[in-house]
Design a protein around this motif. Structure first.
Motif, PDB file in Angstrom:
ATOM      1  N   ASP A 116       2.507   4.786   4.407  1.00  0.00           N
ATOM      2  CA  ASP A 116       1.745   4.766   5.698  1.00  0.00           C
ATOM      3  C   ASP A 116       0.889   3.708   5.895  1.00  0.00           C
ATOM      4  O   ASP A 116       0.957   3.218   6.467  1.00  0.00           O
ATOM      5  N   ASP A 117       0.440   4.029   5.050  1.00  0.00           N
ATOM      6  CA  ASP A 117      -0.895   2.942   5.415  1.00  0.00           C
ATOM      7  C   ASP A 117      -0.089   0.785   5.825  1.00  0.00           C
ATOM      8  O   ASP A 117      -0.536   0.204   6.414  1.00  0.00           O
ATOM      9  N   SER A 118       1.265   0.557   4.747  1.00  0.00           N
ATOM     10  CA  SER A 118       1.986  -0.360   4.625  1.00  0.00           C
ATOM     11  C   SER A 118       2.578   0.025   6.392  1.00  0.00           C
ATOM     12  O   SER A 118       2.050  -1.720   6.792  1.00  0.00           O
TER      13      SER A 118
ATOM     14  N   GLN B   8       0.604  -0.757  -0.174  1.00  0.00           N
ATOM     15  CA  GLN B   8      -0.759   0.117  -0.050  1.00  0.00           C
ATOM     16  C   GLN B   8       0.769   1.387   0.083  1.00  0.00           C
ATOM     17  O   GLN B   8       1.878   0.903  -0.236  1.00  0.00           O
TER      18      GLN B   8
ATOM     19  N   SER C 119      -0.262  -1.239   8.426  1.00  0.00           N
ATOM     20  CA  SER C 119      -0.197  -2.821   8.686  1.00  0.00           C
ATOM     21  C   SER C 119       1.075  -3.602   8.983  1.00  0.00           C
ATOM     22  O   SER C 119       0.480  -4.841   9.751  1.00  0.00           O
TER      23      SER C 119
END
Lengths: 310, 256
Positions: A241-243, A238, A246
């Motif tokens: 930031d999203d990586s 992703q 998660s």
């Protein structure tokens, strides 16, 4: 007499310096977490040979420091640097990606002698750095919550020159928490290493974790815990930031689960695991009838009394 | 010597044998001190006459041979090797029989041997040994352990009898290592060694064996308990200090 022969043989078979170095290294490398300096002091006293000691120390401290993921304070109050194979620029030089500095360390003294700014070629591309620093920020939050004295760092170990999507790269998260309280006869360390591979072609991230916990309690005895666990997980690629969010969730989940399984193992210890070594009470659930054994046909009596016949 | 003992307190107990042989080669001049002060895992040999296994230690060794408590023969055979007096041998035979039953009740398997010999001051010394392999391929009844070894060494100095009272001084060592391994929780190894002493003045009316046996039973119970509760407990405490369980973190940080 035979004993004299043995003494004679022993004095004849003097160890060579190389053999002494090997033995000294074995002791140093087997030092429990945080105790290599104490072991070094004893090894030095036993060897009574500065050259041999120095050689052994020079050869073992770097590997010990790296395998124990020790943490060394930077001199300019800019934080700590972790000694790991992933941050190793040169034998005595370790990168701190957070501050983009390289620490020049003295392995045997376990201190940082000086720092220099990292060179461009030692740092990842702007593209990878975005992922790395996002990951670093998230993992720092997690580590400060979960570990009272944890230190962490995120390194780029593969593909640091990748400048745009379409290529693979790898980050490694290292978490190291150590506690030394020699006054309480107790030392311990928690180490985890998370390899995170960003695989562009399948748009997924593969996570491999290795957690290792050691503890040593040595008040009037010597008891050590050595526990290891490996695990795997995957997620999708992703935005940086999203990586990061998660991936840190994955790490938190696995570490929390591992800790819980360690607690379960400890809980099971007294009544199940330990029982296979020695029971708390005999199979008869009463203390052994020593007072009856003085009788003449003692074994038969006991067998009869306990009904266990052999 | 002090430095050598310092190292033995730090090196993981599962590596005791390697550490001891390393120290012996570095400090040949201290070999007898090292051998008497550092306990090492027990070795076993099969008695060729009785077919039963017996435990080897410094107390049944002469040159390179070891005396079996079952047949009283040295392995390999050795001429003019020391033997306990007939009277003491009688007590030794009895002790071996009784101790084997004791061992079976507490250990559900394992091997035991008892050796006795006269000492200089009219008393005698007895050494009670137990070796148990608690792994699932050994004598582990419940099959929890990938690897599990318990070695107990009890040495009792028995003083001369004075007005029906005898002074017993017991020194006990327990060495153990246990490993569990499974997919969900990985491998966990706990290894340790502790040594304790206990002295008692007891009436001989119940006999030496009864007195010694009770002391050993009490001591083994204490050692097992402190390993389990205190020593293993402390390592667990350390784990929880390094990374406190989630409930604790949530208590401290109610907002997260």
């Amino acid at each position: 007499m035979l004993e004299e022969d043995e003494d004679f043989l022993e004095s004849e078979t003097q160890l060579t310096d190389d053999q002494k170095i090997e033995i000294a290294k074995w002791f140093l490398l087997n030092a429990p977490a945080g105790e290599i300096q104490y072991v070094a002091k004893d090894v030095r006293a036993i060897l009574k040979d500065e050259n041999v000691y120095k050689k052994a120390a020079e050869e073992s401290f770097p590997s010990y420091n790296k395998s124990h993921l020790i943490c060394i304070e930077l001199p300019n109050r800019s934080g700590d640097v972790l000694i790991t194979t992933f941050s190793e620029v040169d034998k005595d030089e370790y990168l701190d990606p957070r501050t983009a500095q390289v620490a020049i360390v003295d392995h045997v003294k376990q201190v940082c002698k000086e720092v220099r700014p990292a060179r461009d070629e030692e740092l990842p591309s702007a593209f990878v750095e975005e992922y790395r620093s996002a990951m670093d920020a998230e993992i720092m939050k997690y580590v400060s919550e979960a570990y009272p004295k944890g230190v962490c760092s995120v390194y780029c170990t593969k593909g640091k020159d990748v400048e745009e999507p379409g290529f693979d790269f790898e980050l490694v998260v290292v978490i190291s928490a150590a506690r030394h309280s020699p006054q309480n006869f107790c030392n311990g360390s928690w180490r985890s290493i998370w390899n995170i591979e960003f695989k562009d072609e399948i748009q997924s991230v593969e996570v491999r974790g290795m957690m290792q916990v050691g503890a040593h309690y040595f008040e009037e005895g010597n008891v050590q815990l050595d526990a290891k666990h490996e695990c795997k997980d995957t997620t999708l690629i992703q935005s940086p930031d999203d990586s990061a969010i998660s991936l840190v969730n994955i790490i938190r989940h696995h570490e929390t689960e591992y800790l819980a399984s360690l607690q379960t193992s400890y809980l099971k210890l007294p009544d199940t695991t330990f029982k296979d070594l020695r029971r708390k009470l005999p199979v008869t659930r009463t203390l052994f009838p020593w007072h009856n054994t003085a009788q003449f046909s003692l074994t038969r009596d006991i067998e009869k009394e306990l009904g266990i016949g052999k | 010597m002090e430095a050598a003992m310092g190292l033995m307190r730090r090196i993981p107990p599962k590596h005791t044998e390697t550490a001891l042989s390393a120290l012996l080669s570095l400090l040949p001049e201290h070999s007898s001190d090292l051998l008497s002060q550092v306990d090492q895992p027990l070795q076993v040999l099969c008695d060729m006459v009785s077919g039963k296994e017996f435990i080897l230690c410094e107390y049944n060794r002469d040159a390179d041979s070891y005396r079996s408590p079952w047949s009283n023969m040295y392995h390999p055979p050795l001429e003019d090797a020391p033997q306990p007096s007939p009277e003491l041998r009688k007590l030794e035979v009895e002790a071996n029989e009784v101790f084997a039953i004791y061992r079976d009740q507490y250990y559900e398997g394992g091997i035991s041997s008892v050796y006795m010999w006269e000492d200089e001051n009219e008393g005698f010394v007895a050494c009670f040994l137990i070796k148990k392999d608690g792994s699932k391929t050994g004598h582990g009844r419940r099959g929890y352990l990938e690897e599990g070894a318990w070695d107990a060494i009890h040495v009792i100095e028995v003083g001369p009898e004075e007005e029906e009272i005898v002074h017993y001084c017991l020194t006990s060592t327990v060495m153990l290592t246990l490993t569990t391994d499974n997919e969900s929780s990985g491998s966990l190894n706990l290894s340790g060694s502790i040594r304790r002493q206990m002295s008692m003045k007891l009436s001989v009316s119940e006999g030496h064996l009864c007195n010694m046996g009770k002391m050993i039973e009490e001591m083994e119970g204490k050692l097992r308990n402190s390993l389990d509760q205190v020593y293993f407990g402390k390592t667990n405490e350390m784990v929880c200090t390094l990374r406190p369980p989630a409930e604790l973190v949530q208590m401290k940080l109610p907002d997260t």
